[in-house]
Write an enzyme that holds these catalytic residues in place. Structure first.
Site, PDB file in Angstrom:
ATOM      1  N   HIS A 119      99.239 135.239 -19.606  1.00 48.63           N
ATOM      2  CA  HIS A 119      97.974 134.496 -19.715  1.00 48.63           C
ATOM      3  C   HIS A 119      98.001 133.151 -18.996  1.00 48.63           C
ATOM      4  O   HIS A 119      96.971 132.653 -18.570  1.00 48.63           O
ATOM      5  CB  HIS A 119      97.567 134.316 -21.183  1.00 48.63           C
ATOM      6  CG  HIS A 119      98.589 133.620 -22.024  1.00 48.63           C
ATOM      7  ND1 HIS A 119      99.740 134.242 -22.454  1.00 48.63           N
ATOM      8  CD2 HIS A 119      98.641 132.362 -22.504  1.00 48.63           C
ATOM      9  CE1 HIS A 119     100.439 133.383 -23.165  1.00 48.63           C
ATOM     10  NE2 HIS A 119      99.808 132.239 -23.210  1.00 48.63           N
ATOM     11  N   LYS A 152     101.735 118.302 -33.397  1.00 48.73           N
ATOM     12  CA  LYS A 152     100.580 118.663 -34.233  1.00 48.73           C
ATOM     13  C   LYS A 152     100.447 117.603 -35.330  1.00 48.73           C
ATOM     14  O   LYS A 152      99.985 116.500 -35.063  1.00 48.73           O
ATOM     15  CB  LYS A 152     100.753 120.072 -34.819  1.00 48.73           C
ATOM     16  CG  LYS A 152     100.479 121.176 -33.796  1.00 48.73           C
ATOM     17  CD  LYS A 152     101.693 121.512 -33.003  1.00 48.73           C
ATOM     18  CE  LYS A 152     101.516 122.706 -32.107  1.00 48.73           C
ATOM     19  NZ  LYS A 152     102.706 122.909 -31.257  1.00 48.73           N
ATOM     20  N   ASP A 192     108.033 126.663 -40.883  1.00 49.98           N
ATOM     21  CA  ASP A 192     107.539 126.187 -39.592  1.00 49.98           C
ATOM     22  C   ASP A 192     106.418 125.230 -39.981  1.00 49.98           C
ATOM     23  O   ASP A 192     105.318 125.634 -40.322  1.00 49.98           O
ATOM     24  CB  ASP A 192     107.021 127.359 -38.755  1.00 49.98           C
ATOM     25  CG  ASP A 192     106.426 126.903 -37.418  1.00 49.98           C
ATOM     26  OD1 ASP A 192     106.113 125.695 -37.293  1.00 49.98           O
ATOM     27  OD2 ASP A 192     106.247 127.747 -36.525  1.00 49.98           O
ATOM     28  N   TYR A 225     121.802 104.803 -26.653  1.00 56.95           N
ATOM     29  CA  TYR A 225     122.150 106.227 -26.558  1.00 56.95           C
ATOM     30  C   TYR A 225     122.537 106.782 -27.925  1.00 56.95           C
ATOM     31  O   TYR A 225     122.119 107.864 -28.315  1.00 56.95           O
ATOM     32  CB  TYR A 225     123.317 106.402 -25.566  1.00 56.95           C
ATOM     33  CG  TYR A 225     123.577 107.851 -25.217  1.00 56.95           C
ATOM     34  CD1 TYR A 225     122.993 108.426 -24.098  1.00 56.95           C
ATOM     35  CD2 TYR A 225     124.403 108.643 -26.020  1.00 56.95           C
ATOM     36  CE1 TYR A 225     123.212 109.747 -23.773  1.00 56.95           C
ATOM     37  CE2 TYR A 225     124.628 109.972 -25.714  1.00 56.95           C
ATOM     38  CZ  TYR A 225     124.035 110.516 -24.587  1.00 56.95           C
ATOM     39  OH  TYR A 225     124.254 111.838 -24.274  1.00 56.95           O
ATOM     40  N   PHE A 239     104.539 132.380 -34.795  1.00 60.09           N
ATOM     41  CA  PHE A 239     103.857 131.858 -33.619  1.00 60.09           C
ATOM     42  C   PHE A 239     104.562 132.458 -32.388  1.00 60.09           C
ATOM     43  O   PHE A 239     105.704 132.882 -32.493  1.00 60.09           O
ATOM     44  CB  PHE A 239     103.918 130.324 -33.606  1.00 60.09           C
ATOM     45  CG  PHE A 239     103.230 129.737 -32.407  1.00 60.09           C
ATOM     46  CD1 PHE A 239     101.861 129.884 -32.241  1.00 60.09           C
ATOM     47  CD2 PHE A 239     103.947 129.075 -31.428  1.00 60.09           C
ATOM     48  CE1 PHE A 239     101.224 129.378 -31.112  1.00 60.09           C
ATOM     49  CE2 PHE A 239     103.310 128.561 -30.307  1.00 60.09           C
ATOM     50  CZ  PHE A 239     101.944 128.714 -30.150  1.00 60.09           C
ATOM     51  N   ASP A 240     103.874 132.488 -31.228  1.00 63.92           N
ATOM     52  CA  ASP A 240     104.476 133.227 -30.102  1.00 63.92           C
ATOM     53  C   ASP A 240     105.829 132.678 -29.627  1.00 63.92           C
ATOM     54  O   ASP A 240     106.726 133.455 -29.323  1.00 63.92           O
ATOM     55  CB  ASP A 240     103.488 133.453 -28.944  1.00 63.92           C
ATOM     56  CG  ASP A 240     102.840 132.177 -28.434  1.00 63.92           C
ATOM     57  OD1 ASP A 240     103.256 131.089 -28.862  1.00 63.92           O
ATOM     58  OD2 ASP A 240     101.913 132.270 -27.602  1.00 63.92           O
ATOM     59  N   ALA A 277     104.622 122.799 -38.554  1.00 63.03           N
ATOM     60  CA  ALA A 277     103.788 122.124 -37.546  1.00 63.03           C
ATOM     61  C   ALA A 277     102.513 121.498 -38.130  1.00 63.03           C
ATOM     62  O   ALA A 277     102.137 120.394 -37.767  1.00 63.03           O
ATOM     63  CB  ALA A 277     103.426 123.103 -36.425  1.00 63.03           C
TER      64      ALA A 277
HETATM   65  N1  F0G Z   1     104.989 126.731 -34.405  1.00 64.00           N
HETATM   66  C1  F0G Z   1     103.637 126.743 -34.446  1.00 64.00           C
HETATM   67  C2  F0G Z   1     102.955 127.201 -35.681  1.00 64.00           C
HETATM   68  C3  F0G Z   1     102.893 126.311 -33.324  1.00 64.00           C
HETATM   69  O1  F0G Z   1     101.565 126.334 -33.367  1.00 64.00           O
HETATM   70  C4  F0G Z   1     103.589 125.875 -32.166  1.00 64.00           C
HETATM   71  C5  F0G Z   1     102.863 125.444 -30.968  1.00 64.00           C
HETATM   72  C6  F0G Z   1     104.985 125.875 -32.186  1.00 64.00           C
HETATM   73  C7  F0G Z   1     105.647 126.305 -33.320  1.00 64.00           C
HETATM   74  C8  F0G Z   1     105.796 125.427 -31.006  1.00 64.00           C
HETATM   75  O2  F0G Z   1     105.775 124.052 -30.902  1.00 64.00           O
HETATM   76  O3  F0G Z   1     104.626 123.614 -28.727  1.00 64.00           O
HETATM   77  O4  F0G Z   1     105.986 121.857 -29.864  1.00 64.00           O
HETATM   78  O5  F0G Z   1     107.094 123.792 -28.821  1.00 64.00           O
HETATM   79  N2  F0G Z   1     101.618 125.638 -30.789  1.00 64.00           N
HETATM   80  C9  F0G Z   1     100.775 125.166 -29.690  1.00 64.00           C
HETATM   81  C10 F0G Z   1      99.402 125.755 -29.812  1.00 64.00           C
HETATM   82  C11 F0G Z   1     101.383 125.325 -28.340  1.00 64.00           C
HETATM   83  O6  F0G Z   1      98.602 125.581 -28.875  1.00 64.00           O
HETATM   84  O7  F0G Z   1      99.076 126.351 -30.847  1.00 64.00           O
HETATM   85  P1  F0G Z   1     105.876 123.306 -29.496  1.00 64.00           P
END
Ligand code: F0G
Length: 440
Positions: A432, A240, A197, A54, A106-107, A199
């Protein structure tokens, strides 16, 4: 394998929403590159030695030392995926009235900023909004726009600035080192911290190596270290460029911020040495982060995306140029000009790709971003109508990609016969994922 007739029944049963199609009914799944890649034998081997203590597990120690070695930040906080890192970061740093600039949020990033009552602003350069521009770093932030918003909102209301590498919402386009340095120079004047960010950090570094002067002889790791040295921290989705099926982290150099972040982490994710993950997941990420720095892997990865993009262009299919790191984005508005935006040309194309070839993609247009006014019910379409073909890592061979190209060739010939769609049922937000459709 499924036949066209079977897929017609499947997509109808799914109310023309590809998120409702079962994975076994998909031949080539290009819905996302997130968590869908193949893990290596080394990652699976590392999973076997996961230490599930843990507190203070050896798996965490290995994970922490790899992240520190590559990114160079002082505090490493594991999270179950990227958006958990975002939620914690913005909860700690933002409040009602704060403003957070980014090249393009990102969204989930935008949603997490807005959830704290802050404003999320996109400041990508104009070239980044022009699908035909071949500018090599279309993910760059516009320095003049950044200066303007600091003047407009006041530095005291900007708790941090983000840069997304690569810029997913802008077509997987890279950010140059020069741009990062220029952003940092502006922010330093006002004491505003810079967070990445990260990713797709390794894909971004590969583009820098091949497109920016002075980096051809540097290793990917050296480029990443230099870029991160201009930052104060980062959020990361390890699904990613972490090459893992699940995982993420949050880094910062600031002791007090880290303390607040760990307090929040304990509240919802878990103890700071596992953060909502199993010890074995931390092992998989630690190995994946080292593997992604391999230049021959990145060469294969970026070439695969370019190969798909170039062949689609040859057929005559308009795509967002140049092809990005992790995905090719088809411009459905340009391909299907006879379908009005509010009859969702991107949705129409993605359904046709499934019907004809069993290929699953995602619409990034008015289905995802169209805004319906709550009172009048009037809908405003999105600026662009795109279909994203995201390539999972280490998953497809060239013949899979050739198959996608063949399917697109077939669709191109009969594109004028495609019709639009209307929404028959939708939730109030993030529609969506669950909306239902009918052909017009
Ligand atoms: N930032 C970026 C640039 C991303 O593309 C994503 C996720 C996230 C943050 C969030 O990360 O999914 O681990 O919580 N992108 C995926 C996509 C979902 O399909 O582009 P997460």
């Amino acid at each position: 394998m499924t036949t066209e007739t079977e897929r017609e029944a499947i997509i109808q049963h799914a109310h023309f929403n590809l998120f409702k199609v079962n994975a076994q009914d998909v031949l080539i799944d290009l819905l996302t590159d997130s968590g869908t890649g193949a893990m290596s034998s080394e990652q699976w081997a590392a999973i076997m030695r996961g230490d599930e203590s843990y507190a203070g597990s050896q798996s965490f120690q290995r994970f922490e030392s790899v992240v520190q070695d590559i990114f160079g930040f002082k505090h490493v906080i594991p999270t179950h995926q990227g958006r958990a890192a975002e939620r914690i970061l913005f909860s700690v740093m933002c409040k009602e009235g704060s403003v957070v600039p980014n090249n393009t949020h990102f969204d989930t990033t935008r949603a997490n900023v807005e959830y704290t009552g802050a404003k999320a602003l996109d400041l990508v350069i104009d070239e980044g909004l022009d699908p035909k521009s071949l500018y090599p770093f279309k993910g760059n932030m516009d320095i003049e726009k950044l200066k303007d918003i600091i003047e407009k909102y006041g530095a005291e209301n900007i708790p941090l600035c983000m840069i997304t590498i690569t810029n997913n919402s802008g077509g997987g386009q890279p950010v140059s080192m020069e741009n990062v340095k220029n952003v940092k120079a502006v922010l330093s004047e006002f004491d505003i911290p810079l967070y990445f960010d990260a990713a797709r950090f390794a894909e971004n570094a590969y583009f820098i190596k091949h497109r920016e002067e002075g980096y051809a002889d540097k290793t990917i790791k050296e480029i990443v270290r230099e870029m991160m040295s201009y930052g104060d921290g980062c959020t990361m989705s390890a699904k990613k460029d972490g090459m893992a099926n699940i995982g993420g982290f949050l880094c910062t150099n600031d002791d007090l911020t880290a303390q607040h972040e760990k307090d929040l982490l304990i509240l919802t994710e878990g103890f700071p040495t596992y953060g909502g993950l199993a010890g074995r997941d931390l092992e998989a990420v630690a190995v994946g982060l080292q593997e992604v720095l391999d230049e021959s892997y990145l060469h294969y990865r970026i070439s695969e995306t370019r190969y798909l993009g170039e062949h689609l262009s040859e057929i005559g299919i308009p795509i967002l140029l140049p092809p990005g790191g992790h995905a090719v984005y088809i411009d459905a508005k340009a391909l299907l000009p006879h379908i009005p935006p509010l009859q969702y040309p991107g949705q129409s194309l993605s359904i046709e790709m499934y019907r004809v070839g069993g290929i699953r993609t995602v619409e990034i247009g008015s289905v995802m971003f169209g805004k319906v006014d709550a009172e009048s019910g009037i809908e405003t379409p999105s600026e662009m109508e795109l279909v994203r073909l995201a390539l999972p890592r280490r998953t497809h061979t060239q013949s899979h990609i050739d198959y996608v190209i063949e399917v697109m060739r077939k669709i191109y010939k009969s594109k004028d016969e495609l019709s639009g769609y209307k929404i028959t049922k939708q939730p109030t937000f993030l529609r969506h994922f669950t909306a239902e459709f009918k052909p017009v």
